[in-house]
Design a protein around this motif. Structure first.
Motif, short mmCIF file in Angstrom:
data_model
loop_
_atom_site.label_atom_id
_atom_site.label_comp_id
_atom_site.label_asym_id
_atom_site.label_seq_id
_atom_site.Cartn_x
_atom_site.Cartn_y
_atom_site.Cartn_z
N ASP A 12 34.90 -13.69 -14.59
CA ASP A 12 34.76 -15.07 -15.06
C ASP A 12 33.53 -15.73 -14.34
O ASP A 12 33.57 -16.89 -13.87
CB ASP A 12 36.14 -15.92 -14.72
CG ASP A 12 37.33 -15.06 -15.24
OD1 ASP A 12 37.60 -15.35 -16.75
OD2 ASP A 12 38.28 -14.75 -14.57
N PHE A 13 32.38 -15.07 -14.60
CA PHE A 13 31.12 -15.48 -14.07
C PHE A 13 30.54 -16.94 -14.98
O PHE A 13 30.58 -16.71 -16.09
CB PHE A 13 30.08 -14.60 -13.93
CG PHE A 13 28.85 -14.98 -13.47
CD1 PHE A 13 28.97 -14.57 -11.99
CD2 PHE A 13 27.64 -15.33 -13.85
CE1 PHE A 13 27.73 -15.04 -11.02
CE2 PHE A 13 26.74 -15.59 -13.09
CZ PHE A 13 26.59 -15.65 -11.68
N PRO A 14 30.32 -17.93 -14.23
CA PRO A 14 29.95 -19.25 -14.86
C PRO A 14 28.69 -19.20 -15.24
O PRO A 14 27.57 -19.91 -14.43
CB PRO A 14 30.39 -20.31 -13.97
CG PRO A 14 30.38 -19.55 -12.40
CD PRO A 14 30.54 -18.31 -12.79
N ALA A 15 27.84 -18.30 -16.12
CA ALA A 15 26.77 -18.32 -16.20
C ALA A 15 26.07 -19.40 -17.45
O ALA A 15 26.94 -19.78 -18.34
CB ALA A 15 26.32 -16.84 -16.79
N TYR A 16 24.88 -19.78 -17.22
CA TYR A 16 24.46 -21.09 -18.08
C TYR A 16 23.11 -20.59 -18.46
O TYR A 16 22.39 -19.40 -18.17
CB TYR A 16 24.29 -22.26 -17.47
CG TYR A 16 25.93 -22.73 -16.67
CD1 TYR A 16 26.74 -23.15 -17.79
CD2 TYR A 16 26.24 -22.64 -15.51
CE1 TYR A 16 27.95 -23.50 -17.20
CE2 TYR A 16 27.48 -22.91 -15.02
CZ TYR A 16 28.05 -23.40 -16.02
OH TYR A 16 29.61 -23.75 -15.51
N GLY A 17 22.31 -21.24 -19.29
CA GLY A 17 21.00 -20.86 -19.86
C GLY A 17 20.90 -20.11 -21.23
O GLY A 17 22.00 -19.67 -21.73
N PRO A 18 19.75 -19.99 -21.66
CA PRO A 18 19.55 -19.08 -22.76
C PRO A 18 20.13 -17.67 -22.86
O PRO A 18 20.65 -17.42 -23.90
CB PRO A 18 17.97 -18.89 -22.88
CG PRO A 18 17.40 -20.09 -21.91
CD PRO A 18 18.48 -20.34 -20.98
N LEU A 19 20.45 -16.97 -21.92
CA LEU A 19 21.00 -15.85 -21.89
C LEU A 19 22.42 -15.94 -20.93
O LEU A 19 22.95 -14.85 -20.59
CB LEU A 19 20.17 -14.83 -21.22
CG LEU A 19 18.92 -14.25 -21.95
CD1 LEU A 19 18.07 -13.48 -21.02
CD2 LEU A 19 19.14 -13.65 -23.28
#
Length: 310
Positions: free
Chosen positions: A228-235
């Motif tokens: 459940d990695f909280p990644a953000y941004g365009p990718l």
């Protein structure tokens, strides 16, 4: 130092820039005197594996230190009309089905050229020759889109003896859908397209290729938190999905140890903390820091193994 039972196998998981951590673990294990009889890897794990086969692990820190995103990610969008399908994690609702439909279409689009990877390999392995300095069986794992199965290219002490050229096998293993284009292959009168299977999730890679080994060391690049990695941004969408699939793959590969008849001791080494890196964040300073964390973790692993034996 603790003596592992031979023959010994080494499995190197994928993970993009997180592979800098894996490089640190591998280089330190080699520095401390560990040797392997068989090696398998996919994605960045296959590149680290090539460094081991060519006895170049001592050079890995310098490689990561000098790395920049511009050296790896050359923007060149391309669409490949191939029957690529991803693993459907959600089902039932119409929204989930439509989302999965769009995922499959987007996965056929690649944003970056793979020429930079070929260029890196040609430079790193230049003048190395076809024969490995180490006597080892090297299995480079990718995914055959048409068969929906892992494609395993075996190089027995040399880059020769397989229909797929060595560099093509390595690049195919790193051809992340939506990031890099597939590598075509003509074999037995059929045409295939090879991609990095680590983020697809259809066919699970396993440890059966190490049958006969008494020890297997896995070096993963995933943590349980990556589910459940909280990644953000365009990718951010890609980051979350890829992290989840890599974490699932790593766990399932490790679980497959129970099917090996030779009943080897299997050790899984994984990052003890968040490395502060995204999969495509090829930042020299951050990658070097991750490398050093990996080297320290290799020390801890060997110390714990020795204490457990004692």
């Amino acid at each position: 130092m603790f003596k592992f039972r031979r023959p010994a196998g080494l499995f190197l998981c994928g993970g993009g820039a997180l592979g800098s951590w894996q490089s640190g673990v591998l280089a330190e294990l080699v520095k401390q005197g560990l040797h392997f009889d068989a090696l398998a890897g996919f994605s960045i794990g296959s590149l680290n594996g090539a460094a081991y086969c060519y006895d170049k692990t001592a050079e890995l820190r310098g490689v990561w230190e000098s790395l920049t995103s511009e050296k790896i990610l050359s923007f060149r969008p391309r669409y490949s009309n191939i029957p690529l399908e991803l693993y459907q994690q959600d089902s039932g609702s119409l929204t989930a089905k439509m989302n999965f439909f769009m995922q499959n279409r987007l996965a056929k689009l690649s944003l970056f050229s793979n020429k930079s990877i070929y260029g890196f390999l040609n430079g790193f392995l230049a003048k190395s020759g076809p024969t490995f300095p180490r006597n080892i069986k090297f299995y480079v794992i990718s995914h055959a889109v048409e068969t929906k199965l892992p494609y395993i290219a075996r190089f027995d002490g040399s880059t020769q003896g397989h229909g797929l050229p060595f560099n093509d096998a390595l690049v195919a293993s790193c051809s992340i859908p939506m990031i890099f284009p597939p590598v075509p292959l003509e074999e037995h009168g059929r045409r295939y397209h090879l991609v990095d299977g680590g983020v697809i999730g259809i066919a699970t890679i396993n440890l059966s290729i190490f049958e006969g080994c008494r020890t297997i060391i896995m070096i993963g690049n995933s943590r349980p938190e990556d589910m459940d990695f909280p990644a953000y941004g365009p990718l951010g969408y890609f980051e979350r999905k890829a992290r989840r699939m890599l974490a699932i793959h790593t766990q399932k590969i490790y679980e497959s140890r129970v099917f090996i008849k030779s009943e080897p001791d299997v050790y899984l080494i994984k990052p003890p903390i968040d490395l502060g890196l995204n999969l495509l964040e090829f930042d020299g300073a951050k990658c070097t820091k991750a490398y050093d964390i990996g080297a320290a973790e290799a020390h801890n692993f060997l110390r714990y193994a020795e204490q457990a034996e004692g």
